[in-house]
Design a protein around this motif. Structure first.
Motif, PDB file in Angstrom:
ATOM      1  N   GLU A  86       0.825  -1.197   0.000  1.00 44.69           N
ATOM      2  CA  GLU A  86       0.000   0.000   0.000  1.00 44.69           C
ATOM      3  C   GLU A  86       0.864   1.254   0.000  1.00 44.69           C
ATOM      4  OE1 GLU A  86      -3.577   0.236   0.130  1.00 44.69           O
ATOM      5  OE2 GLU A  86      -3.118  -1.733  -0.741  1.00 44.69           O
ATOM      6  N   HIS A  89       2.571   2.012  -3.202  1.00 45.30           N
ATOM      7  CA  HIS A  89       1.671   2.583  -4.202  1.00 45.30           C
ATOM      8  C   HIS A  89       1.470   4.078  -3.946  1.00 45.30           C
ATOM      9  CE1 HIS A  89      -1.458   2.786  -7.174  1.00 45.30           C
ATOM     10  NE2 HIS A  89      -2.248   3.375  -6.283  1.00 45.30           N
ATOM     11  N   VAL A  90       1.227   4.413  -2.670  1.00 46.55           N
ATOM     12  CA  VAL A  90       1.021   5.825  -2.345  1.00 46.55           C
ATOM     13  C   VAL A  90       2.268   6.634  -2.693  1.00 46.55           C
ATOM     14  CG1 VAL A  90       0.646   7.458  -0.460  1.00 46.55           C
ATOM     15  CG2 VAL A  90      -0.728   5.377  -0.615  1.00 46.55           C
ATOM     16  N   ALA A  92       4.427   5.913  -5.048  1.00 45.21           N
ATOM     17  CA  ALA A  92       4.469   6.018  -6.510  1.00 45.21           C
ATOM     18  C   ALA A  92       3.514   7.119  -6.966  1.00 45.21           C
ATOM     19  CB  ALA A  92       4.090   4.685  -7.140  1.00 45.21           C
ATOM     20  N   VAL A  93       2.319   7.162  -6.359  1.00 45.03           N
ATOM     21  CA  VAL A  93       1.339   8.189  -6.711  1.00 45.03           C
ATOM     22  C   VAL A  93       1.916   9.573  -6.435  1.00 45.03           C
ATOM     23  CG1 VAL A  93      -0.864   9.192  -6.011  1.00 45.03           C
ATOM     24  CG2 VAL A  93      -0.712   6.743  -6.460  1.00 45.03           C
ATOM     25  N   ARG A  94       2.601   9.721  -5.292  1.00 45.30           N
ATOM     26  CA  ARG A  94       3.197  11.024  -4.956  1.00 45.30           C
ATOM     27  C   ARG A  94       4.242  11.424  -5.984  1.00 45.30           C
ATOM     28  NH1 ARG A  94       3.084  10.060   0.767  1.00 45.30           N
ATOM     29  NH2 ARG A  94       0.963  10.733   1.322  1.00 45.30           N
ATOM     30  N   LEU A  96       4.559  10.463  -9.080  1.00 53.03           N
ATOM     31  CA  LEU A  96       3.938  10.807 -10.362  1.00 53.03           C
ATOM     32  C   LEU A  96       3.249  12.173 -10.258  1.00 53.03           C
ATOM     33  CD1 LEU A  96       3.389   9.956 -13.211  1.00 53.03           C
ATOM     34  CD2 LEU A  96       1.336   8.787 -12.463  1.00 53.03           C
ATOM     35  N   SER A  97       2.601  12.430  -9.118  1.00 52.13           N
ATOM     36  CA  SER A  97       1.915  13.708  -8.933  1.00 52.13           C
ATOM     37  C   SER A  97       2.904  14.859  -9.014  1.00 52.13           C
ATOM     38  CB  SER A  97       1.194  13.743  -7.583  1.00 52.13           C
ATOM     39  OG  SER A  97       0.214  12.741  -7.537  1.00 52.13           O
ATOM     40  N   GLN A 100       3.876  15.383 -12.554  1.00 56.60           N
ATOM     41  CA  GLN A 100       2.783  16.025 -13.285  1.00 56.60           C
ATOM     42  C   GLN A 100       2.747  17.523 -12.996  1.00 56.60           C
ATOM     43  OE1 GLN A 100       0.492  14.597 -15.599  1.00 56.60           O
ATOM     44  NE2 GLN A 100       0.358  16.799 -15.907  1.00 56.60           N
ATOM     45  N   LEU A 101       2.914  17.876 -11.713  1.00 57.83           N
ATOM     46  CA  LEU A 101       2.888  19.296 -11.348  1.00 57.83           C
ATOM     47  C   LEU A 101       4.031  20.042 -12.038  1.00 57.83           C
ATOM     48  CD1 LEU A 101       1.975  19.268  -7.553  1.00 57.83           C
ATOM     49  CD2 LEU A 101       0.571  20.005  -9.486  1.00 57.83           C
ATOM     50  N   ASP A 104       3.010  20.512 -15.582  1.00 52.99           N
ATOM     51  CA  ASP A 104       1.984  21.566 -15.644  1.00 52.99           C
ATOM     52  C   ASP A 104       2.631  22.946 -15.591  1.00 52.99           C
ATOM     53  OD1 ASP A 104       0.239  19.508 -15.597  1.00 52.99           O
ATOM     54  OD2 ASP A 104      -0.591  19.914 -13.606  1.00 52.99           O
ATOM     55  N   VAL A 107       4.366  23.851 -18.879  1.00 49.37           N
ATOM     56  CA  VAL A 107       3.391  24.234 -19.903  1.00 49.37           C
ATOM     57  C   VAL A 107       2.849  25.628 -19.610  1.00 49.37           C
ATOM     58  CG1 VAL A 107       1.145  23.711 -20.889  1.00 49.37           C
ATOM     59  CG2 VAL A 107       2.768  21.861 -20.490  1.00 49.37           C
ATOM     60  N   GLN A 111       3.237  28.942 -21.882  1.00 44.23           N
ATOM     61  CA  GLN A 111       2.046  29.642 -22.360  1.00 44.23           C
ATOM     62  C   GLN A 111       2.092  31.122 -21.956  1.00 44.23           C
ATOM     63  OE1 GLN A 111      -1.301  27.264 -21.244  1.00 44.23           O
ATOM     64  NE2 GLN A 111      -1.499  26.660 -23.366  1.00 44.23           N
TER      65      GLN A 111
END
Lengths: 229, 380
Positions: A86, A89-90, A92-94, A96-97, A100-101, A104, A107, A111
């Motif tokens: 568990e 996974h958490v 890994a999620v962090r 990836l988050s 992603q940030l 973002d 980009v 822009q």
């Protein structure tokens, strides 16, 4: 040779090795030195004992860790050395988050930059157009006034035969007006156009320079980020 | 709708409380959701744009709307059906709904902490099943009548002004629509970013579509459409949407107000009116900031010369050289006459549309006679 491990159900134990006995070879036939065989068997027995001990202690360790996971180890407690599925996974999620940030933000920055650039280009274009319009108005006014002067000068020139001369000189005056107007306007237009061409050439040069600089920066930036994963 | 009544079996109060509880965590929640989804199903990542910021806001807004209306099933169903149909063009298929459910429940569990109970898990799972069911049913039904998206081939891209391009596009297969409607457009140069553009023509025999695109400062898609297109390049088009269409029940004269490329849907409706046996009188205001942004004046003048029922007035609102009327759109329209009794169609920048319709309403035009575009919740 009698050793118990030939029985398929059982595994070889240190005892089996210890109690293993080999019938002596008949006289006249070649065989191993009995003492050498015994010494080797003792070594095998010792190795087996060590392995079995290690196996038990590893098993105990596995059990201990399993119990820790099942008892719901929270990250931070016990130093967070070990994660349950568990937690992994958490994490890994962090990760990836965060990635992603970062994407973002890149980009959004690109822009914002493009927004500023187009905005500036737009206002610069408006300025140039307004300036060009003002200049054109000025040139026109100047050409008109110079032409008027030229026409007046022709009209005021002394005349010979009153009526015909008056017509002729009016025509000449108009001609002078148009010629002067055209000349002044052409000269100004040429100067202005040449000025514009010069600034376009300059613009091209500075843009080429900027692009080279930017691509050099980009390459430098690439190796930099590789060095700092 | 028997399935929807069952939605009332879900404890709405408990769901709303649960949602309010996790909504406190703000952007963290959708961020966790999408990361969880992409780790479990990496192939789904391709359905989304590089930057997920807008996407996360959409998700939270849609969730908030669904949860707030969870006990008003009928209103919700209309929204969800639209959402289901709308998701087809993104390439969403039935399996994705299960993946989303797993990640959604996981996310809510994560942020609920100790408040997470088996009952809550059941509530969320049941509510999600109902939602997904309505969306999927609508999407399936849509499959029989319309493709997920249309492939558009750019026939020409003409720069009409400094920052405006007019595109002629041939959709494949034929795309039927009502004049005034729009489609979402995706350019391969900006994958997974969709923006709405109105067709600027009534349906043509050859099926081609005209789009007016204004370059927005910093706009990713408008940049791709105005500068990166050439004849032969392809676009993806979503299904036609929008409510800004001609009210054929009314016989009143018409006032149209278009700001910049907001002209497009109005032009489509004018072409439609031209085909009617008894065209209604149309007064069209076309606004732009400067004279050279009045990009389509010539073709409008041509239309006005062909049709005696059409009057066109082009206005540059902020151009010192402009010799006609200047000032804000609302001011010019108000100064130009009394428009009560007209059906009014307004399209253009949001602020201009809002201000102008408020002004007309306070001058006596009933709100229901003012037509503006509303894509509702189906923001691409």
């Amino acid at each position: 040779m009698t050793i118990a491990w030939q029985d398929e159900q059982k595994r070889l134990t240190p005892d089996d090795v210890q109690s293993a006995s080999f019938p002596l070879s008949r006289l006249g036939r070649r065989g191993y030195d009995e003492e050498h065989v015994r010494a080797f068997l003792r070594e095998v027995e010792r190795e087996l004992v060590t392995l079995l001990n290690e196996k038990v202690s590893l098993w105990n360790e596995v059990e201990r860790l399993r119990r820790r996971i099942l008892s719901g180890m929270k990250p931070g407690k016990d130093g967070g050395v070990l994660f349950g599925r568990e937690d992994a996974h958490v994490h890994a999620v962090r990760i990836l988050s965060n990635a992603q940030l970062t994407a973002d933000r890149y980009v959004a920055d690109a822009q914002a930059y493009s927004h500023r650039l187009t905005e500036e280009a737009r206002s610069r274009r408006d300025e140039i157009l307004t300036e060009a319009q003002r200049h054109a108005d000025m040139v026109l006014a100047e050409a008109q006034s110079r032409a008027r002067e030229a026409a007046l000068a022709t009209l005021n020139a002394p005349s010979v035969a009153p009526q015909m001369e008056a017509d002729r000189s009016a025509l000449k005056a108009e001609l002078a007006y148009l010629r002067t107007f055209g000349e002044v306007y052409r000269t100004h237009l040429r100067a202005y156009t040449e000025g514009m061409l010069r600034s376009i050439a300059e613009w091209e040069r500075s843009e080429a320079g900027a692009i080279e600089q930017a691509s050099a920066d980009a390459e430098a930036g690439g190796s930099f980020s590789l060095g700092h994963p | 709708m028997p399935r929807l009544r069952k939605a009332n079996g879900v404890d709405a109060r408990r769901l709303k409380d649960s949602f309010a509880n996790i909504a406190m965590h703000g952007d963290e929640v959708p961020l966790f959701f999408y990361s969880d989804l992409f780790i479990r199903h990496p192939e789904v990542r391709d359905l989304f744009p590089v930057s997920m910021k807008a996407q996360r806001d959409h998700l939270v807004a849609a969730l908030a709307k669904v949860i707030s209306q969870v006990d008003r099933a009928d209103e919700l169903a209309v929204f969800l059906k639209g959402l289901g149909r709308d998701h087809r063009k993104f390439g969403v298929i039935a399996e994705h709904y299960d993946s989303v459910r797993d990640s959604l429940v996981e996310t809510i569990a994560h942020f609920s902490g100790d408040a997470w109970t088996p009952e809550l898990a059941t509530d969320w799972t049941d509510a999600y099943s109902l939602i997904a069911d309505i969306m999927l049913t609508a999407a399936k039904k849509d499959e029989s009548t319309s493709p997920a998206f249309w492939q558009g081939t750019v026939l020409s891209c003409e720069r009409k002004a400094f920052d405006i391009a007019v595109l002629q596009v041939r959709p494949e297969p034929r795309l039927d629509f009502t004049p005034g409607q729009s489609v979402a457009i995706e350019s391969p140069a900006r994958p997974r970013l969709w923006r709405y553009y109105s067709m600027a023509n009534a349906p043509r025999e050859d099926g081609t579509l005209e789009f007016h695109v204004r370059l927005i400062d910093g706009g990713a898609v408008s940049m791709a459409l105005t500068h990166l297109q050439s004849a032969g390049s392809t676009l993806r088009l979503g299904p036609p949407v929008g409510v800004l269409t001609l009210d054929s029940t009314s016989g009143s004269d018409i006032l149209m107000i278009g700001g910049s490329t907001g002209l497009a849907p109005l032009k489509a409706m004018i072409e439609q009116i031209a085909t009617l046996p008894q065209p209604r009188k149309v007064h069209l205001f076309f606004f732009a900031r400067t004279m050279d942004s009045l990009y389509d004046v010539r073709s409008l003048e041509k239309l006005a010369a062909e049709h005696d029922w059409l009057t066109v007035l082009a206005v540059a609102t902020a151009d010192p050289k402009f010799e006609g009327q200047t000032g804000s759109v609302a001011d010019v329209v108000a100064r130009s006459g009394s428009w009560t009794g007209r059906e009014v169609y307004i399209a253009g920048p949001t602020e201009m549309v809002r201000e102008t319709s408020e002004r007309l309403i306070s001058a006596g035009t009933p709100r229901e006679q003012i037509h503006v575009e509303d894509f509702g919740w189906s923001e691409p």
